[in-house]
Design a protein around this motif. Structure first.
Motif, PDB file in Angstrom:
ATOM      1  N   THR A  64       0.831  -1.208   0.000  1.00 53.07           N
ATOM      2  CA  THR A  64       0.000   0.000   0.000  1.00 53.07           C
ATOM      3  C   THR A  64       0.864   1.256   0.000  1.00 53.07           C
ATOM      4  O   THR A  64       0.604   2.197  -0.760  1.00 53.07           O
ATOM      5  CB  THR A  64      -0.948   0.001   1.224  1.00 53.07           C
ATOM      6  OG1 THR A  64      -1.748  -1.178   1.184  1.00 53.07           O
ATOM      7  CG2 THR A  64      -1.854   1.216   1.208  1.00 53.07           C
ATOM      8  N   ALA A  65       1.910   1.279   0.820  1.00 55.11           N
ATOM      9  CA  ALA A  65       2.802   2.438   0.872  1.00 55.11           C
ATOM     10  C   ALA A  65       3.487   2.669  -0.465  1.00 55.11           C
ATOM     11  O   ALA A  65       3.588   3.807  -0.940  1.00 55.11           O
ATOM     12  CB  ALA A  65       3.842   2.254   1.976  1.00 55.11           C
ATOM     13  N   GLN A  74      -0.685   9.042  -8.791  1.00 58.44           N
ATOM     14  CA  GLN A  74      -1.251  10.328  -8.394  1.00 58.44           C
ATOM     15  C   GLN A  74      -2.180  10.809  -9.504  1.00 58.44           C
ATOM     16  O   GLN A  74      -1.819  10.820 -10.668  1.00 58.44           O
ATOM     17  CB  GLN A  74      -0.138  11.358  -8.148  1.00 58.44           C
ATOM     18  CG  GLN A  74       0.917  10.904  -7.168  1.00 58.44           C
ATOM     19  CD  GLN A  74       0.358  10.537  -5.801  1.00 58.44           C
ATOM     20  OE1 GLN A  74      -0.527  11.212  -5.294  1.00 58.44           O
ATOM     21  NE2 GLN A  74       0.868   9.461  -5.228  1.00 58.44           N
ATOM     22  N   ASN A  75      -3.385  11.178  -9.139  1.00 56.06           N
ATOM     23  CA  ASN A  75      -4.394  11.676 -10.081  1.00 56.06           C
ATOM     24  C   ASN A  75      -4.725  10.671 -11.186  1.00 56.06           C
ATOM     25  O   ASN A  75      -5.087  11.050 -12.286  1.00 56.06           O
ATOM     26  CB  ASN A  75      -3.958  13.014 -10.703  1.00 56.06           C
ATOM     27  CG  ASN A  75      -3.753  14.070  -9.645  1.00 56.06           C
ATOM     28  OD1 ASN A  75      -4.531  14.166  -8.700  1.00 56.06           O
ATOM     29  ND2 ASN A  75      -2.687  14.849  -9.785  1.00 56.06           N
ATOM     30  N   ASN A  76      -4.551   9.401 -10.903  1.00 56.34           N
ATOM     31  CA  ASN A  76      -4.870   8.352 -11.871  1.00 56.34           C
ATOM     32  C   ASN A  76      -6.305   7.888 -11.607  1.00 56.34           C
ATOM     33  O   ASN A  76      -6.634   7.500 -10.486  1.00 56.34           O
ATOM     34  CB  ASN A  76      -3.890   7.191 -11.712  1.00 56.34           C
ATOM     35  CG  ASN A  76      -4.052   6.133 -12.780  1.00 56.34           C
ATOM     36  OD1 ASN A  76      -5.136   5.883 -13.278  1.00 56.34           O
ATOM     37  ND2 ASN A  76      -2.939   5.518 -13.130  1.00 56.34           N
ATOM     38  N   PRO A  77      -7.158   7.886 -12.624  1.00 56.17           N
ATOM     39  CA  PRO A  77      -8.555   7.490 -12.404  1.00 56.17           C
ATOM     40  C   PRO A  77      -8.706   6.014 -12.019  1.00 56.17           C
ATOM     41  O   PRO A  77      -9.734   5.622 -11.471  1.00 56.17           O
ATOM     42  CB  PRO A  77      -9.229   7.797 -13.745  1.00 56.17           C
ATOM     43  CG  PRO A  77      -8.136   7.866 -14.735  1.00 56.17           C
ATOM     44  CD  PRO A  77      -6.907   8.289 -14.002  1.00 56.17           C
ATOM     45  N   PHE A  78      -7.698   5.208 -12.280  1.00 49.27           N
ATOM     46  CA  PHE A  78      -7.790   3.784 -11.973  1.00 49.27           C
ATOM     47  C   PHE A  78      -7.159   3.421 -10.624  1.00 49.27           C
ATOM     48  O   PHE A  78      -7.112   2.258 -10.248  1.00 49.27           O
ATOM     49  CB  PHE A  78      -7.133   2.961 -13.083  1.00 49.27           C
ATOM     50  CG  PHE A  78      -7.830   3.097 -14.401  1.00 49.27           C
ATOM     51  CD1 PHE A  78      -9.057   2.482 -14.610  1.00 49.27           C
ATOM     52  CD2 PHE A  78      -7.269   3.836 -15.424  1.00 49.27           C
ATOM     53  CE1 PHE A  78      -9.706   2.609 -15.816  1.00 49.27           C
ATOM     54  CE2 PHE A  78      -7.912   3.968 -16.633  1.00 49.27           C
ATOM     55  CZ  PHE A  78      -9.139   3.362 -16.831  1.00 49.27           C
ATOM     56  N   SER A  79      -6.663   4.409  -9.904  1.00 48.40           N
ATOM     57  CA  SER A  79      -5.979   4.122  -8.642  1.00 48.40           C
ATOM     58  C   SER A  79      -6.917   3.512  -7.604  1.00 48.40           C
ATOM     59  O   SER A  79      -6.507   2.626  -6.849  1.00 48.40           O
ATOM     60  CB  SER A  79      -5.308   5.375  -8.085  1.00 48.40           C
ATOM     61  OG  SER A  79      -6.267   6.361  -7.776  1.00 48.40           O
ATOM     62  N   ASP A  80      -8.172   3.937  -7.563  1.00 49.60           N
ATOM     63  CA  ASP A  80      -9.122   3.345  -6.619  1.00 49.60           C
ATOM     64  C   ASP A  80      -9.364   1.874  -6.945  1.00 49.60           C
ATOM     65  O   ASP A  80      -9.464   1.036  -6.050  1.00 49.60           O
ATOM     66  CB  ASP A  80     -10.448   4.108  -6.621  1.00 49.60           C
ATOM     67  CG  ASP A  80     -10.322   5.481  -5.991  1.00 49.60           C
ATOM     68  OD1 ASP A  80      -9.362   5.675  -5.213  1.00 49.60           O
ATOM     69  OD2 ASP A  80     -11.172   6.347  -6.277  1.00 49.60           O
ATOM     70  N   PHE A  81      -9.462   1.564  -8.227  1.00 56.26           N
ATOM     71  CA  PHE A  81      -9.651   0.176  -8.644  1.00 56.26           C
ATOM     72  C   PHE A  81      -8.446  -0.676  -8.228  1.00 56.26           C
ATOM     73  O   PHE A  81      -8.592  -1.787  -7.728  1.00 56.26           O
ATOM     74  CB  PHE A  81      -9.855   0.109 -10.158  1.00 56.26           C
ATOM     75  CG  PHE A  81      -9.933  -1.288 -10.686  1.00 56.26           C
ATOM     76  CD1 PHE A  81     -11.033  -2.096 -10.419  1.00 56.26           C
ATOM     77  CD2 PHE A  81      -8.891  -1.814 -11.440  1.00 56.26           C
ATOM     78  CE1 PHE A  81     -11.096  -3.397 -10.901  1.00 56.26           C
ATOM     79  CE2 PHE A  81      -8.951  -3.109 -11.914  1.00 56.26           C
ATOM     80  CZ  PHE A  81     -10.058  -3.899 -11.648  1.00 56.26           C
ATOM     81  N   ALA A  82      -7.257  -0.119  -8.406  1.00 61.82           N
ATOM     82  CA  ALA A  82      -6.038  -0.848  -8.041  1.00 61.82           C
ATOM     83  C   ALA A  82      -5.972  -1.069  -6.530  1.00 61.82           C
ATOM     84  O   ALA A  82      -5.522  -2.121  -6.074  1.00 61.82           O
ATOM     85  CB  ALA A  82      -4.818  -0.094  -8.532  1.00 61.82           C
ATOM     86  N   MET A  83      -6.418  -0.090  -5.750  1.00 66.22           N
ATOM     87  CA  MET A  83      -6.417  -0.234  -4.289  1.00 66.22           C
ATOM     88  C   MET A  83      -7.301  -1.395  -3.844  1.00 66.22           C
ATOM     89  O   MET A  83      -6.999  -2.080  -2.863  1.00 66.22           O
ATOM     90  CB  MET A  83      -6.889   1.060  -3.609  1.00 66.22           C
ATOM     91  CG  MET A  83      -5.877   2.179  -3.618  1.00 66.22           C
ATOM     92  SD  MET A  83      -4.416   1.832  -2.648  1.00 66.22           S
ATOM     93  CE  MET A  83      -5.025   2.120  -1.011  1.00 66.22           C
ATOM     94  N   VAL A  84      -8.385  -1.616  -4.574  1.00 61.81           N
ATOM     95  CA  VAL A  84      -9.296  -2.719  -4.250  1.00 61.81           C
ATOM     96  C   VAL A  84      -8.617  -4.068  -4.501  1.00 61.81           C
ATOM     97  O   VAL A  84      -8.917  -5.059  -3.838  1.00 61.81           O
ATOM     98  CB  VAL A  84     -10.604  -2.592  -5.070  1.00 61.81           C
ATOM     99  CG1 VAL A  84     -11.475  -3.816  -4.933  1.00 61.81           C
ATOM    100  CG2 VAL A  84     -11.354  -1.334  -4.668  1.00 61.81           C
ATOM    101  N   MET A  85      -7.671  -4.097  -5.413  1.00 62.12           N
ATOM    102  CA  MET A  85      -7.005  -5.355  -5.770  1.00 62.12           C
ATOM    103  C   MET A  85      -5.861  -5.711  -4.814  1.00 62.12           C
ATOM    104  O   MET A  85      -5.384  -6.842  -4.822  1.00 62.12           O
ATOM    105  CB  MET A  85      -6.486  -5.271  -7.200  1.00 62.12           C
ATOM    106  CG  MET A  85      -7.613  -5.128  -8.216  1.00 62.12           C
ATOM    107  SD  MET A  85      -7.016  -5.025  -9.888  1.00 62.12           S
ATOM    108  CE  MET A  85      -6.335  -6.652 -10.099  1.00 62.12           C
ATOM    109  N   ILE A  86      -5.422  -4.759  -4.002  1.00 63.32           N
ATOM    110  CA  ILE A  86      -4.277  -5.007  -3.116  1.00 63.32           C
ATOM    111  C   ILE A  86      -4.502  -6.180  -2.160  1.00 63.32           C
ATOM    112  O   ILE A  86      -3.610  -7.022  -2.020  1.00 63.32           O
ATOM    113  CB  ILE A  86      -3.871  -3.719  -2.361  1.00 63.32           C
ATOM    114  CG1 ILE A  86      -3.204  -2.759  -3.345  1.00 63.32           C
ATOM    115  CG2 ILE A  86      -2.951  -4.021  -1.191  1.00 63.32           C
ATOM    116  CD1 ILE A  86      -2.801  -1.427  -2.750  1.00 63.32           C
ATOM    117  N   PRO A  87      -5.666  -6.300  -1.499  1.00 60.78           N
ATOM    118  CA  PRO A  87      -5.831  -7.452  -0.588  1.00 60.78           C
ATOM    119  C   PRO A  87      -5.645  -8.816  -1.274  1.00 60.78           C
ATOM    120  O   PRO A  87      -5.040  -9.721  -0.697  1.00 60.78           O
ATOM    121  CB  PRO A  87      -7.252  -7.285  -0.056  1.00 60.78           C
ATOM    122  CG  PRO A  87      -7.522  -5.826  -0.161  1.00 60.78           C
ATOM    123  CD  PRO A  87      -6.808  -5.372  -1.394  1.00 60.78           C
TER     124      PRO A  87
END
Length: 192
Positions: A64-65, A74-87
């Motif tokens: 995550t870090a 930064q300012n990437n529209p897909f960053s939220d989607f990628a955060m969901v995939m981290i787990p």
């Protein structure tokens, strides 16, 4: 009466010495199991549930870090989607690193990233492989290891990996003379 007191004193002294030496004996046994590539023998010294929990937390924090600090996110529209995939990524990576083969590779001082990219496998040693040959492959890292008590119930082994980064193995006492690997503390920048 004096002989009995001396005998009791010697027995108590021996027992205290043996209790103190038990984690060092466990380290010797672990080394032999890794060299012999004996998964079952190595597994008896590992508390997989505890190691899985601690590794998962470390991996989630590190990934995550790294993800959050990456400039391309930064300012990437897909960053939220990628955060969901981290787990899911963390779970998969944790399962790779929790295997006896990967833990054995970590004890040998192999790089965490290399282990994650190429899941190690244990193959039985051939008849012509001698213990000395196997020891020489990881003896240098093992000989650089730092060991010691953190407390009566915790024993730590620090082994440098191929890049000189230290992997810390924390063992917890179970009863008086048994020890199990409870945590693996990876170097902070193990993903780099």
């Amino acid at each position: 009466m004096k002989k009995i007191l001396v005998t009791v004193f010697v027995i108590i002294l021996f027992a205290i010495g043996y209790i103190y030496a038990t984690p060092y004996l466990v380290m010797k046994n672990i080394r032999e199991e890794v060299v012999a590539q004996n998964i079952d023998g190595l597994s008896q010294y590992i508390d997989y549930d505890s190691v899985r929990t601690h590794l998962g937390k470390q991996l989630k924090t590190a990934i995550t870090a790294q993800f959050v600090s990456a400039p391309e996110m930064q300012n990437n529209p897909f960053s939220d989607f990628a955060m969901v995939m981290i787990p899911g990524l963390v779970d998969r990576l944790t399962e790779v690193l929790i295997s006896p083969e990967a833990i054995g590779a970590l004890f040998k001082g192999e790089n965490v990233k290399k282990i994650a990219e190429h899941q190690p496998t244990i193959t039985p040693p051939s008849a012509e492989q001698s213990s000395e040959n196997n020891y020489s492959g990881f003896g240098a890292k093992w000989n650089q290891a730092k060991t010691g008590y953190e407390s009566f119930s915790w024993f730590v082994v620090e082994i440098p990996n191929d890049e000189g980064k230290v992997v810390k193995f924390r063992f917890r006492r179970e009863g008086l003379i048994e020890w199990k690997l409870n945590e693996i503390v990876l170097p902070f920048d193990f993903l780099n």
